[in-house]
Design a protein around this motif. Sequence first.
Motif, PDB file in Angstrom:
ATOM      1  N   ALA A  72      34.820  39.841  50.642  1.00 17.94           N
ATOM      2  CA  ALA A  72      34.521  38.506  50.123  1.00 17.94           C
ATOM      3  C   ALA A  72      33.315  38.524  49.189  1.00 17.94           C
ATOM      4  N   ALA A  73      32.405  39.477  49.423  1.00 18.03           N
ATOM      5  CA  ALA A  73      31.191  39.564  48.605  1.00 18.03           C
ATOM      6  C   ALA A  73      31.359  40.481  47.394  1.00 18.03           C
ATOM      7  N   ALA A  74      32.564  40.990  47.179  1.00 18.75           N
ATOM      8  CA  ALA A  74      32.794  41.906  46.060  1.00 18.75           C
ATOM      9  C   ALA A  74      32.551  41.193  44.734  1.00 18.75           C
ATOM     10  N   PRO A  75      32.020  41.898  43.734  1.00 17.05           N
ATOM     11  CA  PRO A  75      31.725  41.274  42.443  1.00 17.05           C
ATOM     12  C   PRO A  75      32.994  40.801  41.730  1.00 17.05           C
ATOM     13  N   ALA A  76      32.835  39.784  40.913  1.00 18.71           N
ATOM     14  CA  ALA A  76      33.910  39.280  40.060  1.00 18.71           C
ATOM     15  C   ALA A  76      33.348  39.089  38.662  1.00 18.71           C
ATOM     16  N   THR A  77      34.224  39.077  37.682  1.00 17.22           N
ATOM     17  CA  THR A  77      33.779  38.832  36.310  1.00 17.22           C
ATOM     18  C   THR A  77      33.497  37.342  36.130  1.00 17.22           C
ATOM     19  N   ARG A  78      32.926  36.983  34.998  1.00 15.59           N
ATOM     20  CA  ARG A  78      32.591  35.584  34.756  1.00 15.59           C
ATOM     21  C   ARG A  78      33.825  34.688  34.727  1.00 15.59           C
ATOM     22  N   SER A  79      34.985  35.279  34.473  1.00 11.37           N
ATOM     23  CA  SER A  79      36.217  34.494  34.472  1.00 11.37           C
ATOM     24  C   SER A  79      36.780  34.303  35.871  1.00 11.37           C
ATOM     25  N   GLY A  80      36.164  34.963  36.851  1.00 14.68           N
ATOM     26  CA  GLY A  80      36.650  34.864  38.228  1.00 14.68           C
ATOM     27  C   GLY A  80      37.624  35.962  38.622  1.00 14.68           C
ATOM     28  N   GLU A  81      37.948  36.841  37.688  1.00 22.22           N
ATOM     29  CA  GLU A  81      38.873  37.928  37.990  1.00 22.22           C
ATOM     30  C   GLU A  81      38.163  39.052  38.757  1.00 22.22           C
ATOM     31  N   GLN A  82      38.960  39.872  39.427  1.00 27.72           N
ATOM     32  CA  GLN A  82      38.406  41.025  40.122  1.00 27.72           C
ATOM     33  C   GLN A  82      37.715  41.954  39.129  1.00 27.72           C
TER      34      GLN A  82
END
Length: 400
Positions: A72-82
């Motif tokens: 759940a704490a994994a980073p995401a890009t600014r667009s919300g994608e993995q």
Amino acid sequence: MPLHALAEGRNQSIPSLLQEVTGLSKARISKGDLDTIRPSTQAKVDRHLEELLQEHFKGDPEGLQSFRSKIAAAPATRSGEQAPLAGWVHQIEFQPWIPLPITKGVALTIDELLEALLTCCRDDDLRGFKSVLLAHFGRSEQAVHAVGQMISEPAPENELETLQAIADWEQADKWNRNWLEQLYWDLISSLDAEWNSHYFAGRQTKPLFPLVMVRPQEGLLESMKVKSRRNIFFKPVRRLLEFLYALTFYFRYKRWPTKAPTPKTLAEILYRPGSRELAEESLISNYFDGTTKVTLDLVLEHWEQLGQHFMPTRLESERPNAPLPMIMLALQWQNLLVQDKGRSFLMPDMKRYEAIWSLRRGKWADLQAQQDAGFPKAGQPAREAIDWPEWSFSQSSSSR
């Protein structure tokens, strides 16, 4: 890259790995476009993943909850994608706990750059694709910035002119190959500087991941001539086993072995896979030359066996943690850097690698200076710099 690293560590092909993880057939996987599967198929994949998790963490609800929290704490890009590269670095932080904000920032920046380029590809927007690249290469500093801002070495004017003149996707693909490799090595050198600085409590004085890259015969890169048909180059898995032996030897005696271990030396310590019988010398030789593949689980077993051999009176919990990134990368490089069934090999530009490593190492030192005095350090207690054994670094440097 994360999928490739996982597949190599398990001695699987990527289609086999994806089939195991998703439950999809290899025929469906080979079609690609896995992000466009139907909602009903996605629901089946989700159920399959949940069953795998429940089986893996059977009887360990706390472990399952901890795993879910990490995901759940994994980073995401600014667009919300993995963010696959940043997510890969995120996983490495936990075994053992070593914070990697610099490397994670570099990885997230690369993820967002590639996401922007892939969006242009899907939209058949070659002009936008070139604009993204020109913006990247228009900056004036080196490499990928540690906190997520993209900066790079100035591209030679002739390369910028070639980029501006690109007229189709085939030309764009050809132009991209070199700098995509540079992004990969930027990330690896950042991990080298940050993870190893924590693990060795800031005592290392040079990059350490080259210890498990290909090691050419001395003078080969300079002369392009083979002095001996024997050991034209050492493969990553051989160098990994040599390094793990030397490291556990050092933990025990506070000095390095005078030379690299032979297959006979290791055969007197390591067990055969799935057995409590010592390995044959021929099996270790097969590991060395790549005839027999090794997996991540097997290397971790061998690390435990080395620890038992050199530190028999220490509890397992008191022995050093395995240098996991070095192990994972060596297994990946056994495939990526050794090609043509062992007849050729690749090496990064070591001068550029060392320059970026120094940049990241300085950033790590700055961050450490800002930490509280009570900040827990992983690895060994801080003492004098480690004087690494010469035999482990006897590798030709190359700017090619």
